[in-house]
Design an enzyme around this catalytic site. Structure first.
Site, PDB file in Angstrom:
ATOM      1  N   GLU A 204     -28.897 -11.837  -0.146  1.00 24.97           N
ATOM      2  CA  GLU A 204     -30.191 -12.504  -0.133  1.00 24.97           C
ATOM      3  C   GLU A 204     -31.230 -11.536   0.412  1.00 24.97           C
ATOM      4  O   GLU A 204     -30.924 -10.751   1.308  1.00 24.97           O
ATOM      5  CB  GLU A 204     -30.070 -13.711   0.800  1.00 24.97           C
ATOM      6  CG  GLU A 204     -31.148 -14.734   0.686  1.00 24.97           C
ATOM      7  CD  GLU A 204     -30.803 -15.930   1.575  1.00 24.97           C
ATOM      8  OE1 GLU A 204     -30.122 -16.848   1.101  1.00 24.97           O
ATOM      9  OE2 GLU A 204     -31.206 -15.907   2.750  1.00 24.97           O
ATOM     10  N   HIS A 212     -39.601 -20.161  10.974  1.00 20.69           N
ATOM     11  CA  HIS A 212     -38.612 -21.169  10.595  1.00 20.69           C
ATOM     12  C   HIS A 212     -39.301 -22.529  10.678  1.00 20.69           C
ATOM     13  O   HIS A 212     -39.707 -22.954  11.754  1.00 20.69           O
ATOM     14  CB  HIS A 212     -37.418 -21.112  11.548  1.00 20.69           C
ATOM     15  CG  HIS A 212     -36.413 -22.211  11.337  1.00 20.69           C
ATOM     16  ND1 HIS A 212     -35.117 -21.981  10.926  1.00 20.69           N
ATOM     17  CD2 HIS A 212     -36.523 -23.555  11.457  1.00 20.69           C
ATOM     18  CE1 HIS A 212     -34.483 -23.138  10.814  1.00 20.69           C
ATOM     19  NE2 HIS A 212     -35.318 -24.111  11.133  1.00 20.69           N
ATOM     20  N   GLU A 279     -34.161 -26.934   5.877  1.00 22.72           N
ATOM     21  CA  GLU A 279     -34.704 -25.776   6.593  1.00 22.72           C
ATOM     22  C   GLU A 279     -35.294 -24.758   5.623  1.00 22.72           C
ATOM     23  O   GLU A 279     -34.681 -24.444   4.606  1.00 22.72           O
ATOM     24  CB  GLU A 279     -33.610 -25.118   7.439  1.00 22.72           C
ATOM     25  CG  GLU A 279     -33.058 -26.037   8.510  1.00 22.72           C
ATOM     26  CD  GLU A 279     -32.168 -25.319   9.520  1.00 22.72           C
ATOM     27  OE1 GLU A 279     -32.092 -25.785  10.663  1.00 22.72           O
ATOM     28  OE2 GLU A 279     -31.548 -24.290   9.162  1.00 22.72           O
ATOM     29  N   ARG A 295     -27.082 -34.066   9.117  1.00 24.47           N
ATOM     30  CA  ARG A 295     -26.780 -34.786  10.361  1.00 24.47           C
ATOM     31  C   ARG A 295     -28.060 -34.896  11.175  1.00 24.47           C
ATOM     32  O   ARG A 295     -29.080 -34.335  10.791  1.00 24.47           O
ATOM     33  CB  ARG A 295     -25.754 -33.983  11.165  1.00 24.47           C
ATOM     34  CG  ARG A 295     -26.238 -32.538  11.326  1.00 24.47           C
ATOM     35  CD  ARG A 295     -25.459 -31.759  12.322  1.00 24.47           C
ATOM     36  NE  ARG A 295     -25.715 -30.340  12.221  1.00 24.47           N
ATOM     37  CZ  ARG A 295     -26.756 -29.704  12.734  1.00 24.47           C
ATOM     38  NH1 ARG A 295     -27.677 -30.373  13.393  1.00 24.47           N
ATOM     39  NH2 ARG A 295     -26.918 -28.403  12.593  1.00 24.47           N
ATOM     40  N   VAL A 298     -30.408 -31.314  16.850  1.00 24.04           N
ATOM     41  CA  VAL A 298     -30.664 -31.190  18.297  1.00 24.04           C
ATOM     42  C   VAL A 298     -32.133 -31.492  18.611  1.00 24.04           C
ATOM     43  O   VAL A 298     -32.458 -32.237  19.531  1.00 24.04           O
ATOM     44  CB  VAL A 298     -30.321 -29.767  18.797  1.00 24.04           C
ATOM     45  CG1 VAL A 298     -30.781 -29.567  20.237  1.00 24.04           C
ATOM     46  CG2 VAL A 298     -28.833 -29.482  18.671  1.00 24.04           C
TER      47      VAL A 298
END
Lengths: 449, 79
Positions: A204, A212, A279, A295, A298
């Site tokens: 990649e 991010h 993301e 899921r 955090v």
């Protein structure tokens, strides 16, 4: 019981602050919660606050929180009708999700097939492309070193060699040119085989100084899919997030809209159910899909603070067959929130994890302050699990106020007994790059070396 | 003479670099000072356990994947 009647008893297949978070959401909904615990966690807060608790094994994670048979037995024995996996441990394990469903229990999350599809990075990339979501220029799985070189020349150096089955920032190697690539591909394949049981790797393009930015999605079983805004998680060390915030500072509104739409499109494409995170890396006004976490995350509290949505409650509601309790138009982002991960690590000694006993503890409070932790004075931080022991999340009506309150909260927060990342956070909160919101994924490593 | 190697950190002890691999040191093997004889996993990180003396592996006090506390005796060497 038909799913539309909702869940009655939820087995919380996790520990620490996230287990306590789920126990609290159950309590808020009037749903019975059952904790599980290892030898090391017999007196832990998630056990004390749950309605019931079942011992699942010895202290090491493989013998307790990763022990599928013991967890299923605990669910059976406690009369649970659902399993909430939290994050980490078995939360993205498609086999566990499948075993839960096969046992006639409700999995609080997407179907096992969706977890499997998004858990494999190469498949996830292909899925994103199919949904029209931009991905970082890259190859499919490369079968040989020569194939890797051809692929790298096509996408353009510098590149990253990534393990297809990898995650959590592991199994990734950079290469600046053909020579370096030839050196690292074999290493990467061996490492991938050892760590993930598959030597499949792909190439990649390595972005230079991206941010991010991730989008929180929620989906129900009735076709409802919404996004709950984005988070910036650019402050990372070795690809482990340390500080997260919502909304993402400096993100151009039309870019934000396109990213949120892309995340919803992807969730719809795969038939997603529950809470998930898509993301992206953002650089020069472009965004690229990197992965989807199937899921609760955090850093979910920052989203909760700016939207008022209880993400864990929504997870439980949709798992029980209910439609989402709000629509896209109801999602309004108000103010700004930032989260600091409190890890039991010695930041002066290469972030070495530091198990030990908490001998004194003072938690911050006051306007805008939320602490998610399962630790109390006298508790031991066991050596067997993750080093993240608390999260400080701070909200303000605007970003400057959120950071000012964060400064105040970090100054109040005192943990004695083990070194933590709090000291580093007190420094970070004054860093110009964080204060002006221009930080990217290289900023933190630049600051701490 | 005997020498005992102890755990410098609490965690989970492993005799092998990975589940399918051979142990770092076989029973009865000879080790030099500084040789890796196992790993201790602490909060998802792995730290090497090195022999702090030369000798022959005589008696293991722990098994692969045992939970260990700081200072716990791991293995006895004949020196």
């Amino acid at each position: 019981m038909s799913p539309s009647e909702g869940l009655r008893t939820v087995l919380v297949a996790n520990r620490g602050e996230i287990a306590l978070r789920v126990v609290r959401a159950c309590r808020d909904l009037g749903v019975r919660s059952v904790a599980v615990y290892s030898d090391a966690d017999a007196d832990a807060a998630h056990v004390r606050h749950a309605d019931a608790a079942v011992h699942v094994g010895k202290s090491s994670a493989t013998r307790s929180y990763l022990n599928v048979a013991a967890l299923l037995a605990a669910a059976r024995e406690s009369g649970a009708d659902a399993v909430h996996p939290g994050y980490g441990f078995l939360s993205e394990n498609a086999d566990f999700a499948g075993a839960v469903a096969d046992a006639g229990l409700t999995w609080v999350g997407p179907d096992a097939a969706v977890i499997a599809r998004m858990g494999d990075k190469a498949t996830a990339r292909a899925t994103a492309e199919a949904a029209g979501v931009p991905v970082v220029p890259g190859s499919g799985v490369v079968g040989s070193t020569d194939e890797a070189v051809v692929a790298a020349q096509e996408v353009g150096y510098p590149v990253l060699v990534k393990a297809s089955a990898g995650g959590g920032g592991r199994g990734i190697r950079p290469a600046a040119d053909d020579d370096e690539l030839r050196r690292v591909v074999d290493e990467a394949r061996r490492e991938a085989a050892a760590a993930f049981g598959s030597d499949a790797v792909y190439v990649e393009r390595a972005l230079q100084r991206p941010k991010h930015v991730e989008v929180q999605v929620l989906a129900d079983r009735h076709g409802g899919v919404v996004h709950v805004g984005e988070r910036d998680c650019s402050l990372q060390r070795r690809r482990q997030k340390l500080v997260e915030e919502a909304p993402a500072p400096g993100l151009e509104p039309t870019l934000r809209e396109r990213m949120c739409t892309a995340a919803v499109d992807l969730a719809r494409e795969v038939g997603y159910v529950g809470a998930g995170t898509v993301e992206f890396l953002v650089e020069d006004g472009e965004f690229f899909f990197i992965e989807m976490n199937t899921r609760i995350q955090v850093e979910h509290p920052v989203t909760e603070l700016v939207t008022g949505v209880d993400l864990v409650v929504e997870q439980l509601l949709v798992a029980g067959g209910r439609p989402l309790s709000f629509s896209q138009d109801d999602v309004v982002v108000r103010g700004s929130a930032v989260e600091f991960r409190v890890n039991a690590e010695d930041t002066d000694d290469d972030f070495l994890p530091t198990p030990g006993e908490i001998t004194a503890l003072e938690l911050p409070g006051g306007p805008g302050v939320r602490v998610d932790t399962a630790l109390a004075v006298g508790d031991a931080i066991p050596p067997f699990y993750d080093s993240m022991v608390a999260k400080l999340a701070v909200w303000g009506p605007d970003r400057a106020t959120a950071l000012a309150r964060a400064r105040r909260a970090l100054a109040e927060y005192r943990v004695v007994g083990v070194p933590t990342t709090l000291r580093l956070h007190r420094r970070l909160v004054d860093e110009p790059a964080l204060v002006d919101g221009t930080h990217d994924i290289t900023t933190l490593e630049g600051l701490i070396g | 003479m005997a020498h005992t190697i102890t755990a410098k950190t609490p965690g989970v002890f492993y005799r092998k670099p990975s589940p399918d691999a051979e142990p770092y040191v076989a029973d009865g093997a000879t080790v030099a000072e500084g040789d890796v004889i196992g790993l201790i996993e602490v909060m998802k990180t792995f730290r090497e356990v090195k022999a702090d003396a030369a000798g022959t592996v005589a008696t293991w006090h722990v098994a692969d994947e045992d939970e260990v506390s700081i200072g716990q005796e791991l293995v006895e060497l004949d020196t």
